[in-house]
Design an enzyme around this catalytic site. Sequence first.
Site, PDB file in Angstrom:
ATOM      1  N   HIS A 139       0.845  -1.200   0.000  1.00 26.66           N
ATOM      2  CA  HIS A 139       0.000   0.000   0.000  1.00 26.66           C
ATOM      3  C   HIS A 139       0.881   1.250   0.000  1.00 26.66           C
ATOM      4  O   HIS A 139       0.642   2.193  -0.772  1.00 26.66           O
ATOM      5  CB  HIS A 139      -0.907  -0.040   1.228  1.00 26.66           C
ATOM      6  CG  HIS A 139      -1.689   1.207   1.464  1.00 26.66           C
ATOM      7  ND1 HIS A 139      -3.013   1.344   1.081  1.00 26.66           N
ATOM      8  CD2 HIS A 139      -1.350   2.381   2.070  1.00 26.66           C
ATOM      9  CE1 HIS A 139      -3.446   2.542   1.439  1.00 26.66           C
ATOM     10  NE2 HIS A 139      -2.454   3.193   2.043  1.00 26.66           N
ATOM     11  N   GLU A 140       1.905   1.264   0.834  1.00 23.49           N
ATOM     12  CA  GLU A 140       2.791   2.427   0.914  1.00 23.49           C
ATOM     13  C   GLU A 140       3.645   2.563  -0.344  1.00 23.49           C
ATOM     14  O   GLU A 140       3.865   3.678  -0.833  1.00 23.49           O
ATOM     15  CB  GLU A 140       3.683   2.329   2.157  1.00 23.49           C
ATOM     16  CG  GLU A 140       2.935   2.188   3.473  1.00 23.49           C
ATOM     17  CD  GLU A 140       1.916   3.291   3.710  1.00 23.49           C
ATOM     18  OE1 GLU A 140       2.099   4.405   3.163  1.00 23.49           O
ATOM     19  OE2 GLU A 140       0.932   3.040   4.431  1.00 23.49           O
ATOM     20  N   HIS A 143       1.622   4.267  -2.935  1.00 16.66           N
ATOM     21  CA  HIS A 143       1.572   5.717  -2.762  1.00 16.66           C
ATOM     22  C   HIS A 143       2.777   6.377  -3.445  1.00 16.66           C
ATOM     23  O   HIS A 143       2.641   7.393  -4.127  1.00 16.66           O
ATOM     24  CB  HIS A 143       1.588   6.069  -1.275  1.00 16.66           C
ATOM     25  CG  HIS A 143       0.236   6.068  -0.628  1.00 16.66           C
ATOM     26  ND1 HIS A 143      -0.841   6.760  -1.146  1.00 16.66           N
ATOM     27  CD2 HIS A 143      -0.212   5.492   0.519  1.00 16.66           C
ATOM     28  CE1 HIS A 143      -1.886   6.602  -0.348  1.00 16.66           C
ATOM     29  NE2 HIS A 143      -1.532   5.828   0.659  1.00 16.66           N
ATOM     30  N   GLU A 222      -6.255   6.912  -1.001  1.00 13.91           N
ATOM     31  CA  GLU A 222      -6.195   5.685  -0.201  1.00 13.91           C
ATOM     32  C   GLU A 222      -6.829   4.520  -0.951  1.00 13.91           C
ATOM     33  O   GLU A 222      -6.326   3.396  -0.912  1.00 13.91           O
ATOM     34  CB  GLU A 222      -6.890   5.894   1.143  1.00 13.91           C
ATOM     35  CG  GLU A 222      -6.155   6.810   2.100  1.00 13.91           C
ATOM     36  CD  GLU A 222      -4.740   6.349   2.383  1.00 13.91           C
ATOM     37  OE1 GLU A 222      -4.531   5.138   2.617  1.00 13.91           O
ATOM     38  OE2 GLU A 222      -3.836   7.203   2.352  1.00 13.91           O
TER      39      GLU A 222
END
EC number: 3.4.24.-
Length: 293
Positions: A139-140, A143, A222
């Site tokens: 997930h990071e 980003h 997100e």
Amino acid sequence: MMRIALFLLTNLAVMVVFGLVLSLTGIQSSSVQGLMIMALLFGFGGSFVSLLMSKWMALRSVGGEVIEQPRNERERWLVNTVATQARQAGIAMPQVAIYHAPDINAFATGARRDASLVAVSTGLLQNMSPDEAEAVIAHEISHIANGDMVTMTLIQGVVNTFVIFISRILAQLAAGFMGGNRDEGEESNGNPLIYFAVATVLELVFGILASIITMWFSRHREFHADAGSAKLVGREKMIAALQRLKTSYEPQEATSMMAFCINGKSKSLSELFMTHPPLDKRIEALRTGEYLK
């Protein structure tokens, strides 16, 4: 990913300091064009200062420690996982850091895709399974790959510009109305103390209202970062990670760090001011594949 209130507070502080310097030195532009140029310079200046300092500010805020050389199996697994996912996402290897916190959380930040940082809490490493932790890291990484910090900087720069411009236009009107004795033909912004006081208050108020825009972007990204994680490690792993977050501790990071973390606070005065969508909405979006198309 690294994002919002710390970013917003830094921007706000820069704008207030610039405003104070301008007011004390008497550098007040009486033309709309001049004011707009000043607002653009200072509005984007605050955003880029925040962006360039983002890694340092984030690590300092949480007391994070960058892993220069893995000291144990856990750190070795973390560094290897980040390296593998960075290659899959097509970005340079980020710096990897660990910070001490009981809650399950992680964030990413950095001025560029190829000069970034991924940090995870000790609570995440202790309380998540390897598959769940892998999904959070993905997930990071997403980003970073999506360039969210740069996009946020541009959005915040535009928001800052309008906040400065509108607040100072209104401050000039208020100062001229409340204390503006001036000779014929003399240009003046009225009482300088009134001007500075009104401009500062309006910048704070408009800055808070403008945060609705950046909060919306934070929530929107997100969903895309969740989808990016699902593509890197699988949808079920990301869903499992979000379900684990529902049972985690209340995040202990400073309020200013909430927008930078995967697990934002769920309690807020309004969803308009939430940095993250509710976890149930994120899980549902993954199950329906809404952002995976």
